[in-house]
Design a protein around this motif. Structure first.
Motif, PDB file in Angstrom:
ATOM      1  N   VAL A 179       0.850  -1.191   0.000  1.00  0.00           N
ATOM      2  CA  VAL A 179       0.000   0.000   0.000  1.00  0.00           C
ATOM      3  C   VAL A 179       0.882   1.235   0.000  1.00  0.00           C
ATOM      4  O   VAL A 179       2.028   1.192   0.440  1.00  0.00           O
ATOM      5  CB  VAL A 179      -0.923   0.062   1.248  1.00  0.00           C
ATOM      6  CG1 VAL A 179      -1.993  -0.971   1.168  1.00  0.00           C
ATOM      7  CG2 VAL A 179      -0.137  -0.092   2.508  1.00  0.00           C
ATOM      8  N   PHE A 180       0.300   2.338  -0.453  1.00  0.00           N
ATOM      9  CA  PHE A 180       1.003   3.613  -0.426  1.00  0.00           C
ATOM     10  C   PHE A 180       0.707   4.284   0.904  1.00  0.00           C
ATOM     11  O   PHE A 180      -0.437   4.421   1.294  1.00  0.00           O
ATOM     12  CB  PHE A 180       0.478   4.522  -1.540  1.00  0.00           C
ATOM     13  CG  PHE A 180       1.072   4.254  -2.882  1.00  0.00           C
ATOM     14  CD1 PHE A 180       0.716   3.137  -3.596  1.00  0.00           C
ATOM     15  CD2 PHE A 180       1.980   5.131  -3.445  1.00  0.00           C
ATOM     16  CE1 PHE A 180       1.259   2.889  -4.847  1.00  0.00           C
ATOM     17  CE2 PHE A 180       2.533   4.899  -4.683  1.00  0.00           C
ATOM     18  CZ  PHE A 180       2.164   3.776  -5.393  1.00  0.00           C
ATOM     19  N   LYS A 235       1.874   7.550   3.811  1.00  0.00           N
ATOM     20  CA  LYS A 235       2.651   8.746   4.080  1.00  0.00           C
ATOM     21  C   LYS A 235       2.937   8.787   5.567  1.00  0.00           C
ATOM     22  O   LYS A 235       2.070   8.513   6.392  1.00  0.00           O
ATOM     23  CB  LYS A 235       1.847   9.978   3.687  1.00  0.00           C
ATOM     24  CG  LYS A 235       2.610  11.249   3.859  1.00  0.00           C
ATOM     25  CD  LYS A 235       1.935  12.357   3.140  1.00  0.00           C
ATOM     26  CE  LYS A 235       2.749  13.622   3.259  1.00  0.00           C
ATOM     27  NZ  LYS A 235       2.176  14.702   2.521  1.00  0.00           N
ATOM     28  N   GLU A 267      11.050   8.275   7.417  1.00  0.00           N
ATOM     29  CA  GLU A 267      11.205   9.698   7.686  1.00  0.00           C
ATOM     30  C   GLU A 267       9.871  10.385   7.667  1.00  0.00           C
ATOM     31  O   GLU A 267       8.962   9.999   6.951  1.00  0.00           O
ATOM     32  CB  GLU A 267      12.076  10.325   6.617  1.00  0.00           C
ATOM     33  CG  GLU A 267      13.512   9.922   6.720  1.00  0.00           C
ATOM     34  CD  GLU A 267      14.302  10.664   5.684  1.00  0.00           C
ATOM     35  OE1 GLU A 267      15.521  10.500   5.668  1.00  0.00           O
ATOM     36  OE2 GLU A 267      13.686  11.404   4.909  1.00  0.00           O
ATOM     37  N   GLU A 310       7.053  12.889   6.676  1.00  0.00           N
ATOM     38  CA  GLU A 310       6.633  13.437   5.390  1.00  0.00           C
ATOM     39  C   GLU A 310       7.093  12.592   4.207  1.00  0.00           C
ATOM     40  O   GLU A 310       6.968  12.990   3.073  1.00  0.00           O
ATOM     41  CB  GLU A 310       7.174  14.859   5.165  1.00  0.00           C
ATOM     42  CG  GLU A 310       6.760  15.851   6.220  1.00  0.00           C
ATOM     43  CD  GLU A 310       5.297  16.217   6.063  1.00  0.00           C
ATOM     44  OE1 GLU A 310       4.681  16.544   7.071  1.00  0.00           O
ATOM     45  OE2 GLU A 310       4.790  16.141   4.933  1.00  0.00           O
ATOM     46  N   GLY A 311       7.634  11.432   4.459  1.00  0.00           N
ATOM     47  CA  GLY A 311       8.054  10.608   3.334  1.00  0.00           C
ATOM     48  C   GLY A 311       6.886   9.784   2.817  1.00  0.00           C
ATOM     49  O   GLY A 311       5.999   9.404   3.560  1.00  0.00           O
ATOM     50  N   ILE A 312       6.922   9.510   1.549  1.00  0.00           N
ATOM     51  CA  ILE A 312       5.878   8.692   0.946  1.00  0.00           C
ATOM     52  C   ILE A 312       6.478   7.354   0.571  1.00  0.00           C
ATOM     53  O   ILE A 312       7.463   7.279  -0.144  1.00  0.00           O
ATOM     54  CB  ILE A 312       5.324   9.372  -0.315  1.00  0.00           C
ATOM     55  CG1 ILE A 312       4.767  10.735   0.058  1.00  0.00           C
ATOM     56  CG2 ILE A 312       4.248   8.524  -0.948  1.00  0.00           C
ATOM     57  CD1 ILE A 312       4.245  11.497  -1.105  1.00  0.00           C
ATOM     58  N   TYR A 313       5.878   6.283   1.049  1.00  0.00           N
ATOM     59  CA  TYR A 313       6.441   4.965   0.830  1.00  0.00           C
ATOM     60  C   TYR A 313       5.416   4.016   0.245  1.00  0.00           C
ATOM     61  O   TYR A 313       4.222   4.224   0.390  1.00  0.00           O
ATOM     62  CB  TYR A 313       6.924   4.354   2.159  1.00  0.00           C
ATOM     63  CG  TYR A 313       7.987   5.142   2.855  1.00  0.00           C
ATOM     64  CD1 TYR A 313       7.659   6.119   3.775  1.00  0.00           C
ATOM     65  CD2 TYR A 313       9.332   4.907   2.590  1.00  0.00           C
ATOM     66  CE1 TYR A 313       8.631   6.840   4.406  1.00  0.00           C
ATOM     67  CE2 TYR A 313      10.305   5.624   3.230  1.00  0.00           C
ATOM     68  CZ  TYR A 313       9.956   6.592   4.138  1.00  0.00           C
ATOM     69  OH  TYR A 313      10.926   7.302   4.784  1.00  0.00           O
ATOM     70  N   VAL A 314       5.926   2.976  -0.364  1.00  0.00           N
ATOM     71  CA  VAL A 314       5.075   1.869  -0.769  1.00  0.00           C
ATOM     72  C   VAL A 314       5.629   0.638  -0.083  1.00  0.00           C
ATOM     73  O   VAL A 314       6.759   0.261  -0.332  1.00  0.00           O
ATOM     74  CB  VAL A 314       5.130   1.616  -2.284  1.00  0.00           C
ATOM     75  CG1 VAL A 314       4.080   0.604  -2.685  1.00  0.00           C
ATOM     76  CG2 VAL A 314       4.930   2.885  -3.048  1.00  0.00           C
ATOM     77  N   MET A 315       4.849   0.029   0.761  1.00  0.00           N
ATOM     78  CA  MET A 315       5.333  -1.213   1.344  1.00  0.00           C
ATOM     79  C   MET A 315       4.163  -2.096   1.711  1.00  0.00           C
ATOM     80  O   MET A 315       3.024  -1.676   1.662  1.00  0.00           O
ATOM     81  CB  MET A 315       6.220  -0.941   2.545  1.00  0.00           C
ATOM     82  CG  MET A 315       5.750   0.092   3.504  1.00  0.00           C
ATOM     83  SD  MET A 315       6.920   0.226   4.840  1.00  0.00           S
ATOM     84  CE  MET A 315       8.050   1.420   4.200  1.00  0.00           C
TER      85      MET A 315
END
Lengths: 265, 224, 179
Positions: B180-181, B183, B200, B202-207
């Motif tokens: 899923v995406f 933030k 971190e 404000e980081g945007i991740y996909v995991m």
């Protein structure tokens, strides 16, 4: 089915637009008007020529009825956008900081509130187009480094994320399935729980006649170099795959020379 | 004087109640929006937002009343009422869209995972009463269809629909490892496959969802 | 793998070769060392069944079948993939990635998985680039590549392309005057 197939992977642009329309924006009412209570919040009494902040969808309705003028937000000005464009070009590995809904809001305003713009509209349109293309190229380049553990994409806006969402999710999912399929056997040999119901008979009795790589090592291998590399500040966030047991990873060598497109400074 | 004091008191409390009512309304809408986004992106069924929806439905009913009351006398009033009606109706449409889509997504997931939800206490708690009724009836219909069509012609040992053993599990569980995406709200850390991943702000991740599930529940991460 | 997934069921039906080790039993038509073609699900089960379950020592236990690797997992094929992941034609296999999963599951073949993962990433980014084009005409090499995709990749291309197209179309249209 209750939810059509295309809606299961990602949101439609219209739905993203719906989300963007909930953002507040400043308007300049042309007439006075009584406010009213709405489901979400109270609409304040509008006085002519006194600025108010209301959601975009509401502002668009009023604008259409010619009841107000919209105050163009600061970031939608020529100078600001030009500066961002410069930033994009100078930092090929980073995305410049743009508002979360910049594409959506700019489209909504350019379509309905052309007369409220100070700067020439066609220039703004072309700038936005350029910005979008540059960022799209960067995003595509970065996707080449996809792996199944995680991915970091700072600085993208919601629509841009939504655009690549089905692709990223599908590939990541498949990569994960591939990785897990070779791990399940190993987990069962050591008696761990697996979430996918596998046949325990199989893994224990498989002969060594035909097998690619024999799993010799035990579970707790730590990739010392990798974990050190990752938790440091200015390091690459692009991980190579981390299976629990690894003979050698082809991606190990690549990680150092990665493009680092998503690296944050 | 006492009377004035009392009045002033009353005014301030009612004003602050109004103000907090306002913020509550905005927050409610945001909560509904976020719940909708979550249901769409997350592979499993989430707990039903009973209170939130009750409040919003209540307000919607009031708005509908307002519309009905005012549209009867439409010809007499000035244009301002018309505009107000347009505004109220538009907002009503928007909220209805959210609620409908929210419910539809949940129903789709319930359809997919009916057998699993039924057999699991925890999952059952996540459904609303209406949804539970829906699920039971849906399963009944389905079972009857299967039975009549072909199951009754199979030998008894093969007639079960909820076997767990064998090569593939018959009961379909939600795949919690789907990516899923998200933030990040604050700095933190996540364990994936025994490795630690730093996050971190404000980081945007996909995991994968299983790794971030707790953080999302706590609110330090938002799904996008 | 889900029970009701049609793709899974078809993938299971793919055929591969088996080598019979059966001792000839009376009435048993299969002789030793005979090659037979079996669907994957049957081969999976038979390959792990021992002839004589009462035998305790592992060395003497023999499976009924020994699976010969199908051609798409052979050394030459894999080498070809290593050198040229774009050119590999996966379309005759329909469900290549699912097959890899099942095969790797049976044999714990991490090397195979790593190789195929890398191939997937390469081909996927190529697919992503190609799915940008709005019109459906592709030239020469691209057309060849697109024809050589397996089922999963084709679906990936379709959804990716649809997603980009949706966004482009939405950006182009202007709203109507009615809300």
């Amino acid at each position: 089915m209750s939810l059509p197939k295309q809606l299961r992977d990602t949101f439609t642009p219209k739905e993203i637009s719906f989300l963007a329309e909930q953002e507040p924006i400043m308007i300049l009412p042309r007439y006075s008007m009584h406010g009213t209570t709405l489901i979400s919040a109270k609409l304040p009494n509008l006085r002519a020529l006194h600025r108010e902040s209301i959601p975009i969808w509401l502002a668009l309705i009023l604008k259409r009825q010619d009841k107000c003028n919209i105050v163009i937000p600061d970031w939608l000005q020529l100078s600001y956008l030009q500066q961002k464009y410069e930033d994009e070009i100078q930092n090929p590995n980073k995305f410049s900081k743009l508002p979360w809904h910049w594409i959506t809001i700019s489209k909504l305003l350019l379509d309905s509130a052309v007369d409220d713009f100070m700067d020439p509209v066609y220039e703004i349109r072309s700038l936005i187009q350029d910005l979008r293309e540059v960022r799209l190229l960067k995003a595509r380049r970065g996707l080449k480094e996809l792996n199944e553990v995680y991915l970091q994409l700072d600085g993208l806006s919601l629509i841009e994320i939504n655009e690549v969402r089905p692709f990223v999710l599908k590939v990541m999912n498949q990569l994960r399935k591939l990785k897990e399929s070779s791990k399940i056997g190993e987990q069962e040999m050591y008696g761990d729980d697996t979430e996918i119901g596998g046949d325990t008979v199989m893994s224990q009795d498989v002969d060594d006649d035909y097998a690619g790589v024999q799993i010799n090592d035990s579970v707790g291998i730590n990739h010392g170099s990798n974990s050190a590399g990752r938790s440091g500040a200015g390091n690459s966030y692009l991980n190579d795959s981390h299976t629990r047991v690894q003979g050698d990873s082809m991606e190990d060598d690549d990680s150092d020379s990665d493009d680092d497109i998503y690296r944050k400074d | 004087m006492d009377f004035n004091d009392i009045l002033k008191d009353f005014e301030t409390t009612s004003r602050s109640r109004l103000r907090s009512d306002d913020t509550l309304r905005t927050e409610d809408l945001q909560a509904l929006t976020q719940a909708w986004i979550q249901e769409r992106t997350i592979p499993e069924v989430l707990p039903y937002e009973e209170d939130l929806l009750e409040r919003i439905l209540e307000r919607m009913r009031k708005q509908i009343e307002f519309i009905e009351l005012n549209s009867i006398e439409l010809q007499k009033h000035e244009r301002e009422i018309k505009l107000l009606l347009v505004i109220v109706e538009s907002e009503l449409d928007r909220v209805q869209f959210l609620i409908r889509s929210y419910v539809r997504t949940r129903l789709m997931k319930i359809d997919q995972f009916s057998v699993y939800i039924r057999s699991n206490e925890q999952e059952l708690k996540k459904l609303s009463d209406n949804e539970t009724v829906y699920m039971e009836r849906h399963l009944d219909l389905l079972m009857e269809l299967y039975n009549r069509q072909f199951l009754k012609n199979l030998p008894e040992s093969l007639q079960a629909l909820d076997e767990g053993g064998g090569l593939v599990n018959m009961v379909e569980k939600p795949d919690l490892h789907k990516p899923v995406f998200v933030k990040c709200g604050e700095n933190g850390m996540v364990m994936i496959e025994g490795e630690e991943v730093e996050l971190e702000k404000e980081g945007i991740y996909v995991m994968r969802y299983s790794a971030v599930k707790e953080l999302v529940k706590m609110g330090s991460m938002i799904v996008l | 793998m889900s029970y009701y997934d049609i793709d899974d069921i078809i993938a299971d039906g793919q055929v591969c070769h088996g080598l019979g080790y059966l001792n000839g039993q009376p009435g048993e038509p299969i002789k030793e060392n005979v090659k037979i073609e079996l669907p994957l699900w049957l081969a999976q089960i038979l390959a792990t069944q021992l002839i004589d379950p009462s035998q305790s020592s592992q060395e003497e236990a023999q499976p009924i079948l020994k699976l010969i690797e199908p051609e798409f997992f052979s050394k030459q094929f894999l080498n070809f993939i290593k050198s040229n992941s774009y050119k590999t034609n996966l379309s005759p296999y329909l469900f290549y990635y699912k097959l890899v999963c099942k095969w790797a599951n049976m044999y714990n073949d991490t090397e195979l998985v790593d190789l195929i993962s890398k191939m997937l990433v390469d081909r996927a980014s190529e697919i992503n680039d190609l799915s940008f084009k709005l019109n459906d005409q592709f030239t020469g090499n691209n057309q060849e590549f697109l024809n050589g995709l397996d089922g999963f990749e084709k679906a990936l291309f379709k959804t990716s392309h649809a997603s980009f197209k949706d966004l482009k179309n939405w950006l182009r249209t202007s709203p109507n005057s009615a809300s």
